[in-house]
Design a protein around this motif. Structure first.
Motif, PDB file in Angstrom:
ATOM      1  N   LEU A  11      18.661  47.197   6.754  1.00 48.95           N
ATOM      2  CA  LEU A  11      18.909  45.908   7.382  1.00 48.95           C
ATOM      3  C   LEU A  11      17.616  45.089   7.466  1.00 48.95           C
ATOM      4  N   ALA A  12      16.522  45.730   7.829  1.00 50.99           N
ATOM      5  CA  ALA A  12      15.235  45.039   7.898  1.00 50.99           C
ATOM      6  C   ALA A  12      14.807  44.546   6.509  1.00 50.99           C
ATOM      7  N   PHE A  13      15.009  45.367   5.486  1.00 53.67           N
ATOM      8  CA  PHE A  13      14.685  44.976   4.112  1.00 53.67           C
ATOM      9  C   PHE A  13      15.515  43.768   3.690  1.00 53.67           C
ATOM     10  N   TRP A  14      16.814  43.789   3.998  1.00 53.14           N
ATOM     11  CA  TRP A  14      17.698  42.693   3.640  1.00 53.14           C
ATOM     12  C   TRP A  14      17.298  41.402   4.364  1.00 53.14           C
ATOM     13  N   LEU A  15      16.992  41.509   5.658  1.00 54.04           N
ATOM     14  CA  LEU A  15      16.591  40.325   6.419  1.00 54.04           C
ATOM     15  C   LEU A  15      15.261  39.766   5.915  1.00 54.04           C
ATOM     16  N   TYR A  16      14.329  40.654   5.571  1.00 54.84           N
ATOM     17  CA  TYR A  16      13.044  40.196   5.025  1.00 54.84           C
ATOM     18  C   TYR A  16      13.277  39.394   3.743  1.00 54.84           C
ATOM     19  N   CYS A  17      14.083  39.935   2.838  1.00 55.97           N
ATOM     20  CA  CYS A  17      14.325  39.243   1.559  1.00 55.97           C
ATOM     21  C   CYS A  17      15.086  37.941   1.762  1.00 55.97           C
ATOM     22  N   LEU A  18      16.049  37.928   2.681  1.00 57.80           N
ATOM     23  CA  LEU A  18      16.785  36.701   2.959  1.00 57.80           C
ATOM     24  C   LEU A  18      15.845  35.625   3.510  1.00 57.80           C
ATOM     25  N   PHE A  19      14.993  35.985   4.439  1.00 54.77           N
ATOM     26  CA  PHE A  19      14.015  35.044   4.978  1.00 54.77           C
ATOM     27  C   PHE A  19      13.061  34.571   3.881  1.00 54.77           C
ATOM     28  N   ASP A  20      12.655  35.484   2.997  1.00 52.26           N
ATOM     29  CA  ASP A  20      11.748  35.135   1.911  1.00 52.26           C
ATOM     30  C   ASP A  20      12.396  34.140   0.949  1.00 52.26           C
ATOM     31  N   VAL A  21      13.662  34.351   0.626  1.00 49.34           N
ATOM     32  CA  VAL A  21      14.366  33.419  -0.258  1.00 49.34           C
ATOM     33  C   VAL A  21      14.467  32.046   0.394  1.00 49.34           C
ATOM     34  N   ILE A  22      14.817  32.015   1.661  1.00 50.57           N
ATOM     35  CA  ILE A  22      15.015  30.740   2.350  1.00 50.57           C
ATOM     36  C   ILE A  22      13.708  29.968   2.480  1.00 50.57           C
ATOM     37  N   THR A  23      12.598  30.656   2.696  1.00 49.12           N
ATOM     38  CA  THR A  23      11.327  29.961   2.917  1.00 49.12           C
ATOM     39  C   THR A  23      10.536  29.691   1.644  1.00 49.12           C
ATOM     40  N   THR A  24      10.956  30.248   0.520  1.00 54.21           N
ATOM     41  CA  THR A  24      10.259  29.990  -0.742  1.00 54.21           C
ATOM     42  C   THR A  24      10.619  28.591  -1.239  1.00 54.21           C
ATOM     43  N   PRO A  25       9.631  27.779  -1.612  1.00 51.58           N
ATOM     44  CA  PRO A  25       9.926  26.435  -2.122  1.00 51.58           C
ATOM     45  C   PRO A  25      10.769  26.475  -3.400  1.00 51.58           C
ATOM     46  N   GLU A  26      11.613  25.503  -3.548  1.00 54.94           N
ATOM     47  CA  GLU A  26      12.533  25.433  -4.698  1.00 54.94           C
ATOM     48  C   GLU A  26      11.796  25.500  -6.033  1.00 54.94           C
ATOM     49  N   GLU A  27      10.653  24.822  -6.134  1.00 58.52           N
ATOM     50  CA  GLU A  27       9.933  24.773  -7.412  1.00 58.52           C
ATOM     51  C   GLU A  27       9.287  26.107  -7.787  1.00 58.52           C
ATOM     52  N   ASP A  28       9.174  27.023  -6.829  1.00 54.57           N
ATOM     53  CA  ASP A  28       8.577  28.325  -7.121  1.00 54.57           C
ATOM     54  C   ASP A  28       9.601  29.385  -7.518  1.00 54.57           C
ATOM     55  N   MET A  29      10.886  29.070  -7.403  1.00 57.12           N
ATOM     56  CA  MET A  29      11.938  30.029  -7.735  1.00 57.12           C
ATOM     57  C   MET A  29      11.908  30.365  -9.225  1.00 57.12           C
ATOM     58  N   ARG A  30      12.193  31.627  -9.532  1.00 50.24           N
ATOM     59  CA  ARG A  30      12.262  32.036 -10.927  1.00 50.24           C
ATOM     60  C   ARG A  30      13.707  32.353 -11.294  1.00 50.24           C
ATOM     61  N   ASN A  31      14.093  31.995 -12.496  1.00 47.06           N
ATOM     62  CA  ASN A  31      15.344  32.369 -13.150  1.00 47.06           C
ATOM     63  C   ASN A  31      16.608  31.694 -12.636  1.00 47.06           C
ATOM     64  N   LEU A  32      16.727  31.383 -11.364  1.00 44.37           N
ATOM     65  CA  LEU A  32      17.925  30.749 -10.821  1.00 44.37           C
ATOM     66  C   LEU A  32      17.529  29.722  -9.761  1.00 44.37           C
ATOM     67  N   PRO A  33      18.421  28.774  -9.470  1.00 44.75           N
ATOM     68  CA  PRO A  33      18.137  27.838  -8.378  1.00 44.75           C
ATOM     69  C   PRO A  33      18.179  28.554  -7.018  1.00 44.75           C
ATOM     70  N   LYS A  34      17.629  27.909  -6.034  1.00 44.39           N
ATOM     71  CA  LYS A  34      17.507  28.505  -4.702  1.00 44.39           C
ATOM     72  C   LYS A  34      18.859  28.879  -4.091  1.00 44.39           C
ATOM     73  N   PHE A  35      19.827  27.988  -4.171  1.00 42.78           N
ATOM     74  CA  PHE A  35      21.112  28.285  -3.541  1.00 42.78           C
ATOM     75  C   PHE A  35      21.786  29.505  -4.168  1.00 42.78           C
ATOM     76  N   MET A  36      21.567  29.723  -5.457  1.00 42.43           N
ATOM     77  CA  MET A  36      22.123  30.923  -6.108  1.00 42.43           C
ATOM     78  C   MET A  36      21.440  32.180  -5.584  1.00 42.43           C
ATOM     79  N   TRP A  37      20.122  32.124  -5.386  1.00 42.76           N
ATOM     80  CA  TRP A  37      19.417  33.293  -4.846  1.00 42.76           C
ATOM     81  C   TRP A  37      19.884  33.600  -3.432  1.00 42.76           C
ATOM     82  N   VAL A  38      20.120  32.566  -2.641  1.00 44.36           N
ATOM     83  CA  VAL A  38      20.611  32.796  -1.280  1.00 44.36           C
ATOM     84  C   VAL A  38      21.977  33.480  -1.332  1.00 44.36           C
ATOM     85  N   LEU A  39      22.847  32.999  -2.199  1.00 44.85           N
ATOM     86  CA  LEU A  39      24.176  33.609  -2.323  1.00 44.85           C
ATOM     87  C   LEU A  39      24.090  35.060  -2.796  1.00 44.85           C
ATOM     88  N   ILE A  40      23.241  35.325  -3.764  1.00 49.03           N
ATOM     89  CA  ILE A  40      23.092  36.689  -4.280  1.00 49.03           C
ATOM     90  C   ILE A  40      22.593  37.621  -3.186  1.00 49.03           C
TER      91      ILE A  40
END
Length: 117
Positions: A11-40
């Motif tokens: 659960l802690a690992f999942w929350l860390y990654c979710l927070f990391d996805v949400i706080t990463t700027p859109e232009e720094d995302m790799r391979n997919l747009p931000k909203f897709m990473w949040v959904l994944i």
């Protein structure tokens, strides 16, 4: 008891990654747009979080800013163009200087030594 600890760790690992996805700027995302990473990450939980860390998270770029801009690192120029900061020095050249590098200070020191106060 071990299953509770493993569950809390996941659960802690999942929350860390979710927070990391949400706080990463859109232009720094790799391979997919931000909203897709949040959904994944939200719907695939730990598998999505692991996928984010392996293929979506921005690569760490270690760059150093000198008095005249970025020095080194593959993304240093892009970071400078986006207005990022890479440490104590900014890309505008307002790096800390010693008093012997400041012409105004040197002129005022000369005036004080001559007694022209």
């Amino acid at each position: 008891m071990p299953s509770v600890i493993i569950g809390l760790a996941l659960l802690a690992f999942w929350l860390y990654c979710l927070f990391d996805v949400i706080t990463t700027p859109e232009e720094d995302m790799r391979n997919l747009p931000k909203f897709m990473w949040v959904l994944i990450v939200v719907f695939l939980a730990d598998l999505g979080a692991l996928t984010w860390l392996l293929v979506g998270r921005p690569r760490v770029v270690h760059s150093v800013y000198g008095p005249n801009g970025p020095v080194g690192g593959p993304g240093a120029q892009a970071e400078a163009q986006s207005g990022g900061r890479g440490g104590a020095w900014s890309r505008r050249g307002d790096a800390p200087r010693g008093p012997d590098d400041d012409p105004d200070f040197l002129h005022s020191l000369e005036r004080r030594l001559r007694g022209d106060d």
